[in-house]
Design a protein around this motif. Structure first.
Motif, PDB file in Angstrom:
ATOM      1  N   VAL A   1     -11.878 -16.944   0.959  1.00 29.01           N
ATOM      2  CA  VAL A   1     -10.562 -16.347   0.870  1.00 29.01           C
ATOM      3  C   VAL A   1     -10.018 -15.190   0.056  1.00 29.01           C
ATOM      4  O   VAL A   1     -10.372 -15.372  -1.042  1.00 29.01           O
ATOM      5  CB  VAL A   1      -9.431 -17.575   0.493  1.00 29.01           C
ATOM      6  N   GLU A   2      -9.986 -14.121   0.562  1.00 27.42           N
ATOM      7  CA  GLU A   2      -9.839 -12.749  -0.176  1.00 27.42           C
ATOM      8  C   GLU A   2      -8.315 -12.162  -0.561  1.00 27.42           C
ATOM      9  O   GLU A   2      -8.195 -11.543  -1.322  1.00 27.42           O
ATOM     10  CB  GLU A   2     -10.656 -11.799   0.655  1.00 27.42           C
ATOM     11  N   ASP A   3      -7.463 -12.650   0.441  1.00 31.71           N
ATOM     12  CA  ASP A   3      -6.126 -12.097   0.218  1.00 31.71           C
ATOM     13  C   ASP A   3      -4.981 -13.150   0.532  1.00 31.71           C
ATOM     14  O   ASP A   3      -4.998 -13.812   1.483  1.00 31.71           O
ATOM     15  CB  ASP A   3      -6.040 -10.828   1.363  1.00 31.71           C
ATOM     16  N   VAL A   4      -4.198 -13.613  -0.665  1.00 28.89           N
ATOM     17  CA  VAL A   4      -3.127 -14.478  -0.550  1.00 28.89           C
ATOM     18  C   VAL A   4      -1.723 -13.855  -0.856  1.00 28.89           C
ATOM     19  O   VAL A   4      -1.830 -12.976  -1.654  1.00 28.89           O
ATOM     20  CB  VAL A   4      -3.454 -15.477  -1.594  1.00 28.89           C
TER      21      VAL A   4
ATOM     22  N   PHE B   1      -8.565 -19.979  -5.609  1.00 29.94           N
ATOM     23  CA  PHE B   1      -9.368 -19.155  -4.832  1.00 29.94           C
ATOM     24  C   PHE B   1      -9.709 -18.063  -5.497  1.00 29.94           C
ATOM     25  O   PHE B   1      -9.277 -16.808  -5.525  1.00 29.94           O
ATOM     26  CB  PHE B   1      -8.362 -18.667  -3.559  1.00 29.94           C
TER      27      PHE B   1
ATOM     28  N   ALA C   1     -10.015 -14.214  -4.377  1.00 32.87           N
ATOM     29  CA  ALA C   1      -8.736 -13.830  -3.730  1.00 32.87           C
ATOM     30  C   ALA C   1      -7.987 -12.735  -4.987  1.00 32.87           C
ATOM     31  O   ALA C   1      -7.986 -13.331  -5.767  1.00 32.87           O
ATOM     32  CB  ALA C   1      -7.964 -14.843  -3.265  1.00 32.87           C
TER      33      ALA C   1
ATOM     34  N   TYR D   1      -3.107 -11.069   5.400  1.00 30.97           N
ATOM     35  CA  TYR D   1      -3.582 -11.906   4.505  1.00 30.97           C
ATOM     36  C   TYR D   1      -4.535 -13.151   5.063  1.00 30.97           C
ATOM     37  O   TYR D   1      -4.255 -13.542   6.304  1.00 30.97           O
ATOM     38  CB  TYR D   1      -2.497 -12.593   3.507  1.00 30.97           C
ATOM     39  N   ASP D   2      -5.308 -13.968   4.362  1.00 30.21           N
ATOM     40  CA  ASP D   2      -6.103 -15.039   4.734  1.00 30.21           C
ATOM     41  C   ASP D   2      -5.016 -16.387   4.886  1.00 30.21           C
ATOM     42  O   ASP D   2      -5.214 -17.143   5.391  1.00 30.21           O
ATOM     43  CB  ASP D   2      -7.039 -15.122   3.922  1.00 30.21           C
TER      44      ASP D   2
END
Length: 308
Positions: A132-135, A153, A156, A200-201
């Motif tokens: 998970v890189e983008d929240v 994460f 992220a 986003y993920d």
């Protein structure tokens, strides 16, 4: 006579605890911002005021208070009764998923079932937490869920969005307290309005969801919170509708949308019969938080509400 003017006979922590429980029950205070009864709230306020460990009441019950300590405890308890403020606003602190956050009247007191889910890194729905890189945290308020997401994460970056500048100021303090300034970006926006083409993920949100009738009936402790963060139209779903309408365009392939909606499950499912909601299990049950994948949201007619 004001009961708080006659406290000279109260000597020990036990004395003050009994007195506080009696006064809280007499005043018919409402509890729901960290505790659900007069005893627990009284114990918390007394221990906090005396700078004692919040999880160790028993060793101090028969300890005598100094005159200055008694005055501080009396003032704290009287404010709780007189002003009917949530305890968190009096102590300037709240706890969520075992983590401490600063709060004041600019934000609602943190309470979200999503916090519980983040402790487990949203397993099994998120298969690899490190991937998970983008929240995105919509309606971040105090920033508590953004902080918990960043901790859950570790790879992220988190965008924490709120319409309220005041709320973002509180969130900035909490982000700094956890030394997460480099990973959490605070963004003033009406939901997705200023996010452009960002994807986003994972998108999480605990948006306003109280319906108009419930807002009108809220006890004083809830009315002390920012109205902007509580009510969401006649049926409580105005913010959720906007999120469902736009979330698909801001999720990566396979991305997840996780939203808390209070007691609105039946109304939401009736409004969106084509959406395959997954209801996530929490301590409170499976009525309060739903999950959808990007592909669910992009199905033809999937995000079209039947509610006018």
């Amino acid at each position: 006579m004001n009961a708080f003017d006659d406290t000279e006979s109260l000597i020990t922590v036990r004395d003050w605890l009994r007195f506080a429980v009696s006064r809280f029950n007499e005043a018919r205070l409402f509890f729901g911002h960290g505790s659900d009864n007069a005893f627990d709230e009284a114990a918390y306020l007394i221990l906090h005021t005396l700078h004692l460990p919040l999880d160790r009441l028993e060793p101090f019950l028969d300890a005598s208070l100094t005159h200055a300590e008694s005055e501080q405890v009396r003032a704290m308890l009287e404010r709780r009764v007189r002003e009917r403020l949530p305890a968190a606003y009096l102590t300037r602190e709240a706890w969520l998923a075992g983590h401490h956050f600063y709060v004041d009247e600019r934000v609602i007191v943190p309470r979200s079932f999503i916090a519980e889910l983040l402790q487990d890194q949203l397993a099994p729905w998120v298969e690899d937490a490190d991937a998970v890189e983008d929240v995105l945290d919509l309606c971040t308020g105090s920033g508590c869920l953004a902080v918990l997401a960043a901790l859950a994460f570790p790879s992220a970056d988190v965008d924490a969005v709120d319409l309220s500048q005041d709320a973002l100021a509180v969130a900035a303090r909490n982000v700094a307290d956890y030394d997460l300034d480099a990973r959490i970006a605070l963004i003033e926006s009406d939901l997705f309005a200023t996010l452009g083409g960002r994807r986003y993920d994972l998108i999480i949100s605990n948006p306003p969801y109280v319906d108009a009738a419930a807002v009108a009936a809220l006890p004083a402790e809830y009315r002390a919170e920012p109205a902007l963060a509580l009510g969401s139209g006649e049926d409580g779903l105005d913010a959720t509708r906007k999120i469902l309408a736009a979330a698909g365009d801001h999720l990566k392939p396979g991305g997840l949308l996780v939203v808390e909606i209070g007691h609105n499950r039946d109304a939401l499912e009736a409004a969106y019969p084509a959406l395959p909601f997954t209801w996530l299990d929490t301590e409170g049950g499976d009525q309060f938080v739903f999950m959808l994948r990007r592909e669910d949201l992009l199905e033809p007619n999937a995000s079209g509400s039947t509610t006018v």
